[in-house]
Design a protein around this motif. Structure first.
Motif, PDB file in Angstrom:
ATOM      1  N   ALA A 220       0.814  -1.217   0.000  1.00  0.00           N
ATOM      2  CA  ALA A 220       0.000   0.000   0.000  1.00  0.00           C
ATOM      3  C   ALA A 220       0.845   1.263   0.000  1.00  0.00           C
ATOM      4  CB  ALA A 220      -0.935  -0.011   1.211  1.00  0.00           C
ATOM      5  N   GLU A 247      -4.476  -2.432 -12.257  1.00  0.00           N
ATOM      6  CA  GLU A 247      -5.008  -1.064 -12.176  1.00  0.00           C
ATOM      7  C   GLU A 247      -6.421  -1.001 -12.740  1.00  0.00           C
ATOM      8  OE1 GLU A 247      -3.411   3.460 -12.951  1.00  0.00           O
ATOM      9  OE2 GLU A 247      -2.817   1.895 -14.356  1.00  0.00           O
ATOM     10  N   GLY A 250      -8.979  -2.279 -10.308  1.00  0.00           N
ATOM     11  CA  GLY A 250      -9.113  -1.618  -9.014  1.00  0.00           C
ATOM     12  C   GLY A 250      -8.252  -2.208  -7.908  1.00  0.00           C
ATOM     13  N   TRP A 251      -7.294  -3.075  -8.269  1.00  0.00           N
ATOM     14  CA  TRP A 251      -6.412  -3.666  -7.257  1.00  0.00           C
ATOM     15  C   TRP A 251      -5.186  -2.790  -6.983  1.00  0.00           C
ATOM     16  CZ3 TRP A 251      -8.509  -7.108 -11.038  1.00  0.00           C
ATOM     17  CH2 TRP A 251      -9.386  -8.067 -10.511  1.00  0.00           C
ATOM     18  N   GLN A 253      -2.976   1.191  -8.035  1.00  0.00           N
ATOM     19  CA  GLN A 253      -2.954   2.519  -8.629  1.00  0.00           C
ATOM     20  C   GLN A 253      -1.528   2.833  -9.042  1.00  0.00           C
ATOM     21  OE1 GLN A 253      -4.525   5.001  -5.487  1.00  0.00           O
ATOM     22  NE2 GLN A 253      -6.638   4.784  -6.214  1.00  0.00           N
ATOM     23  N   ARG A 262       0.848   1.327  -6.200  1.00  0.00           N
ATOM     24  CA  ARG A 262       0.372   1.101  -4.834  1.00  0.00           C
ATOM     25  C   ARG A 262      -0.840   0.183  -4.860  1.00  0.00           C
ATOM     26  NH1 ARG A 262       1.649   6.545  -5.152  1.00  0.00           N
ATOM     27  NH2 ARG A 262       3.111   7.320  -3.558  1.00  0.00           N
ATOM     28  N   THR A 264      -4.401  -0.862  -3.671  1.00  0.00           N
ATOM     29  CA  THR A 264      -5.588  -0.316  -3.034  1.00  0.00           C
ATOM     30  C   THR A 264      -6.000  -1.254  -1.900  1.00  0.00           C
ATOM     31  OG1 THR A 264      -7.042  -1.550  -4.519  1.00  0.00           O
ATOM     32  CG2 THR A 264      -6.325   0.642  -5.239  1.00  0.00           C
ATOM     33  N   SER A 265      -7.038  -0.892  -1.184  1.00  0.00           N
ATOM     34  CA  SER A 265      -7.519  -1.795  -0.130  1.00  0.00           C
ATOM     35  C   SER A 265      -7.965  -3.119  -0.747  1.00  0.00           C
ATOM     36  CB  SER A 265      -8.666  -1.146   0.644  1.00  0.00           C
ATOM     37  OG  SER A 265      -9.724  -0.771  -0.227  1.00  0.00           O
ATOM     38  N   LYS A 266      -8.560  -3.052  -1.932  1.00  0.00           N
ATOM     39  CA  LYS A 266      -8.953  -4.268  -2.642  1.00  0.00           C
ATOM     40  C   LYS A 266      -7.720  -5.096  -3.002  1.00  0.00           C
ATOM     41  CE  LYS A 266     -11.262  -5.806  -6.922  1.00  0.00           C
ATOM     42  NZ  LYS A 266     -11.967  -5.355  -8.164  1.00  0.00           N
ATOM     43  N   SER A 268      -4.770  -5.032  -1.458  1.00  0.00           N
ATOM     44  CA  SER A 268      -4.162  -5.578  -0.240  1.00  0.00           C
ATOM     45  C   SER A 268      -4.892  -6.824   0.217  1.00  0.00           C
ATOM     46  CB  SER A 268      -4.176  -4.517   0.873  1.00  0.00           C
ATOM     47  OG  SER A 268      -3.356  -3.410   0.530  1.00  0.00           O
TER      48      SER A 268
END
Length: 356
Positions: A220, A247, A250-251, A253, A262, A264-266, A268
């Protein structure tokens, strides 16, 4: 051995074996690459193209549908374009417009030479492993792999297939043809890894190759995108495909100059799920199969990194000895089990790194 250590190590052994075979083919076969503008011959390809396609095509050819896998006939446009195979209507077919699946696949003159060149290489490399790494260790590895593969599905490809969408295992890879009475180490390692990979990817939103070679290295806080090829042991093209897929889903960015990636929370959560899923499947395998002998053989090989690295030194004029690939080669020679990928990452050109 740690709960998830065995299968990454098996992957690294397969990649090491492949590199050594690829270096030999490159030395023996006239070819062209993007680094050799005056090269003569077909475009250089890796062992994956020999093991999954070229070795299955007899000199007089066979119908395209004979190479079909679970998802239909394979796409051979690359091997056609690079000069190894011809795919054309069968002159003996009386139909005016036969369907493409019935077209005849035959090796070209360069394809026949490539087949002749490839045929002895895996056996020669396995003999070298016996000399460098010890005959008892290689015999133990072979025996343990044979015992395990005898309990797996019989319709697995001979080698790790070219990855499909999302860098997932390509179920459309061809069937292996006639059973191999004396499979080399690359076939045995591939069968185990394909079976493990398909079990992991059943129900997983992300492929094992993507997770093991790219997602595993992300966090993250962010890591430089340009550092991932060297850290993961795969090509920058593979990293670009993987990071783009992460990216878009949504996993991850990607931002900044130089670019940082990095989770995302998804992402991680996906990383945690990958680690747990891989560990759980390996634990299940340890309950279903006796892998103690395989553990011991792999541990013995991991304990001799310099002997493994000795066979990975490219010939002076080989593409792995030249920039930009020399940096990755140097890392592998210095610490093979630190620099080789945790899962074979076979892209459409086949190879490691794929060289595209």
């Amino acid at each position: 051995m740690a709960a998830t250590a065995l299968f990454p190590r098996l992957s690294q052994l397969l990649v090491a074996f492949t590199i050594e075979c690829d270096n030999e083919f490159e030395r023996r076969m006239p070819h062209r690459t993007s680094l050799d503008h005056d090269g003569v011959g077909p475009w250089l390809v890796s062992m994956v193209m020999w093991a999954n396609y070229l070795c299955l095509v007899p000199p007089d050819g066979l119908p395209l549908h004979a190479l079909a896998g679970p998802s239909g006939v394979p796409k051979l446009s690359g091997l056609q374009r690079w000069g190894y195979l011809s795919v054309e209507p069968d002159p003996a077919d009386p139909r005016p417009v036969p369907p493409a699946k019935d077209w005849l696949v035959t090796p070209t003159r360069s394809g026949l030479r490539a087949q002749e060149t490839w045929r002895p290489i895996a056996g020669e490399v396995e003999s070298r492993w016996r000399e460098r790494l010890g005959p008892a260790t290689i015999d133990a590895l072979r025996k343990a792999l044979l015992a395990l593969t005898s309990q797996l599905a019989a319709d697995l490809p001979r080698f790790m297939p070219v990855l499909g969408y999302g860098l997932a295992d390509n179920v459309g890879a061809p069937f292996p043809g006639a059973p191999d009475d004396d499979p080399d180490l690359s076939v045995l390692l591939s069968h185990v890894l394909i079976a493990f990979t398909r079990e992991f990817e059943t129900g997983s939103p992300l492929s094992l190759a993507l997770c093991a070679d790219v997602l595993r290295l992300m966090d993250a806080d962010g890591v430089p995108l340009g550092s991932l090829p060297l850290l993961g042991g795969v090509s920058k093209e593979a990293v670009a495909m993987a990071s783009g897929f992460l990216e878009s889903g949504g996993w991850a960015q990607v931002s900044g100059h130089p670019k940082l990636v990095r989770l995302t929370s998804k992402g991680s959560r996906a990383k945690q799920e990958y680690e747990a899923r891989a560990a759980d499947i390996e634990a299940q395998w340890r309950q279903r199969f006796d892998v103690d002998a395989l553990d011991r053989a792999v541990t013995a090989l991991v304990g001799r990194p310099s002997a493994l690295a000795e066979g990975l030194t490219p010939y002076p004029d080989g593409w792995r000895a030249r920039k930009p690939y020399a940096y990755q080669t140097e890392a592998v020679l210095h610490d093979p089990f630190g620099a080789l990928p945790h899962h074979p990452m076979v892209l459409h050109r086949g190879g490691y790194p794929d060289g595209s």
